[in-house]
Design an enzyme around this catalytic site. Structure first.
Site, PDB file in Angstrom:
ATOM      1  N   SER A 245      -0.691  -0.842   5.818  1.00 27.89           N
ATOM      2  CA  SER A 245      -0.496  -2.629   6.641  1.00 27.89           C
ATOM      3  C   SER A 245      -1.207  -3.109   5.554  1.00 27.89           C
ATOM      4  CB  SER A 245      -0.519  -2.775   7.866  1.00 27.89           C
ATOM      5  OG  SER A 245      -1.486  -2.823   7.876  1.00 27.89           O
ATOM      6  N   LYS A 246      -0.408  -4.594   4.767  1.00 27.41           N
ATOM      7  CA  LYS A 246      -1.542  -5.050   4.502  1.00 27.41           C
ATOM      8  C   LYS A 246      -2.522  -5.606   5.079  1.00 27.41           C
ATOM      9  CE  LYS A 246      -1.972  -9.049   0.896  1.00 27.41           C
ATOM     10  NZ  LYS A 246      -1.456  -9.912   1.398  1.00 27.41           N
TER      11      LYS A 246
END
Ligand code: GLU
Length: 494
Positions: A245-246
């Site tokens: 995930s960012k």
């Protein structure tokens, strides 16, 4: 039957490596079968979808060379149609209007939760008579449209092309909402109807789509559409098993990051290919043609793929295997295919000179060829490679203290410069002969001069064969740099 596959990103962020892999696998299957690759932008989440995100996705796909045959289609363009399809299902008895208020449902859910039971809508409105429905509609009661899941012993089953036999009992499926009270269709409906209307034959998507599949199959069947094949792809996890995930991993999950850090699209595509797929033998390098040829659903692993991102330094910024793969491409691909990428890198960094286009073009190409064996990214050509192209470059402190610590270099370096200045033909061989003769005349090891020259000419301790470096940097600049380095010899004041 012509294969029709689609990549259906939601434009709520950026194109990440998981999305890019899904796109790649769809593209490969289309190209392999002579089918069509459709691009559909699932922009129904109006609050989170942005035009800029769409641009980033299209950009990333173009950069990766994943050309689409149809689209981009925008899901929001079809919302009215999705609603109509829900009405059709109401008319045919496969769906019904539900007037239960949010508050009521919330109350029931809480009551279930209090008893630690999962709540599933009990179908209160399923049995309403048509007169009751008409009366409520006339009174203006808000309603949602729910799918009427068969109430029998049956199950929804499909043979996933990756995960094999899948099945979900009807009793375990809630009468799910397809259209909200504000009459907007839910994703589950829009996604299935678009797939059906766009003639999608194979839904190839992330494993997180599995829970939606039984409901979508029910929708297909209720509308009389042919159910497509499904191929779900393994998740991509980090080494600690967290989903990429960012928020957690930062820019390293974005395709754009690789573009900016000097990856070659072919190398990233090759890396993504092996993230969840294997050829069944030990091949690691695949040209586009070879990928298309080798790709099959059987090669897709069921276990999760591990993406070993790193929060390392400039040169170790992502999965070591990805960097290795890029380095292999840089050093081994045909030079004429690499050059346009390197030229773009020089232009972008403001280091491109018009002379490289004409009188020095051969020199430029030869220099790139000399340097590429050690480089990992395109950016290395303008950072590590800078001394070959520009006169102002940094001397690495470690290189200076290692190679310029012998004080006799204060006279040896200018002495060597004088000899080299007299050379007629400044070839690697000629330079080598001069340097070795000069070293023995002075009673020092050639290695002392070779190492010192490397630091003097490039500021670095490693690089291509030093005599090639001399020849590449050229006579005038080599001589100047040898003289200029005297002030760097350890203990000399500038
Ligand atoms: N818009 C969905 C997503 O980005 C696509 C799911 C699907 O491919 O069906 O996750």
């Amino acid at each position: 039957m012509q294969v029709r596959v689609r990549f259906a990103p939601s434009p709520t962020g950026y194109l990440h490596v998981g999305g890019a892999r899904t796109a790649l696998f769809n593209w490969l299957y289309a190209r392999k079968t002579g089918g069509k690759f459709i691009l559909r932008i699932e922009d129904t989440d109006l609050e989170r979808s942005t035009a800029q995100a769409v641009e980033t996705i299209l950009d990333g796909l173009r950069w990766l060379g994943l050309d689409w045959d149809e689209g981009p289609f925008y899901q929001t363009a079809n919302l009215e149609l999705h609603r109509q399809k829900a009405e059709e299902m109401v008319a045919s008895g496969h769906a019904y209007r539900c007037f239960c208020s949010k508050e009521l449902l919330e109350e029931r859910r809480k009551a279930f939760e209090a008893r630690k039971l999962p709540y599933k809508y009990e179908g209160t409105c399923r049995g309403l008579s048509s007169q009751e429905v008409v009366a409520r509609l006339a009174a203006g009661h808000p309603y949602v449209i729910r799918f009427a899941v068969p109430r029998d012993e049956g199950a929804v089953s499909w043979t996933d092309l990756v995960y094999g036999e899948q099945s979900k009992q009807h009793v375990d499926i809630e009468d799910f909402v397809m259209v909200r009270a504000d009459s907007s269709p839910l994703y589950i409906l829009s996604n299935a109807v678009d797939d059906a209307l766009q003639g999608v034959t194979h839904v190839i998507r992330g494993q997180d789509g599995i829970p939606n599949t039984p409901k979508q199959i029910l929708i297909y069947k209720a509308l009389g559409y042919k159910v497509p094949e499904f191929a779900h792809l393994p998740l991509i996890l980090d080494p600690s098993r967290a989903k990429l995930s960012k928020r957690l991993h930062g820019d390293v999950v974005m395709v754009k990051f690789y573009q900016e850090r000097g990856f070659l699209p072919d190398a990233l595509a090759n890396f993504l290919l092996l993230l969840g797929w294997s050829p069944g033998d030990d091949r690691e390098f695949f040209s586009r043609e070879e990928m298309i040829e080798a790709f099959s659903f059987e090669g897709i692993n069921r276990s999760n793929s591990i993406f070993n991102f790193r929060k390392g330094d400039e040169r170790n910024f992502t999965d070591p295997k990805a960097i290795w793969m890029n380095a292999e491409y840089i050093s081994k691909m045909p030079l004429d295919r690499l050059l346009p990428f390197v030229i773009a890198e020089f232009k972008q960094k403001g280091l491109w000179r018009s002379e490289y286009e004409s009188e020095r073009s051969e020199w430029f190409a030869k220099t790139i060829d000399l340097l590429r064996a050690r480089y990992r990214t395109l950016s290395d050509f303008t950072s590590l490679g800078r001394p070959y192209f520009e006169d102002d470059f940094d001397y690495e402190p470690a290189s200076v203290s290692k190679n310029l610590k012998d004080t006799s270099l204060v006279t040896l370096l200018p002495g060597l410069a004088d000899k080299l200045e007299k050379l007629q033909d400044f070839s690697a061989e000629a330079v080598e002969a001069v340097l070795r003769t000069y070293a023995s005349q002075c009673g020092v090891k050639a290695g002392l001069l070779i190492n010192a020259a490397r630091t003097a000419l490039t500021g670095q301790s490693v690089g291509p064969g030093m005599f090639d470096v001399f020849a590449t940097i050229g006579q005038r600049r080599s001589v100047e740099r040898l003289r200029r380095a005297v002030r760097l010899v350890v203990g000399q004041s500038a």
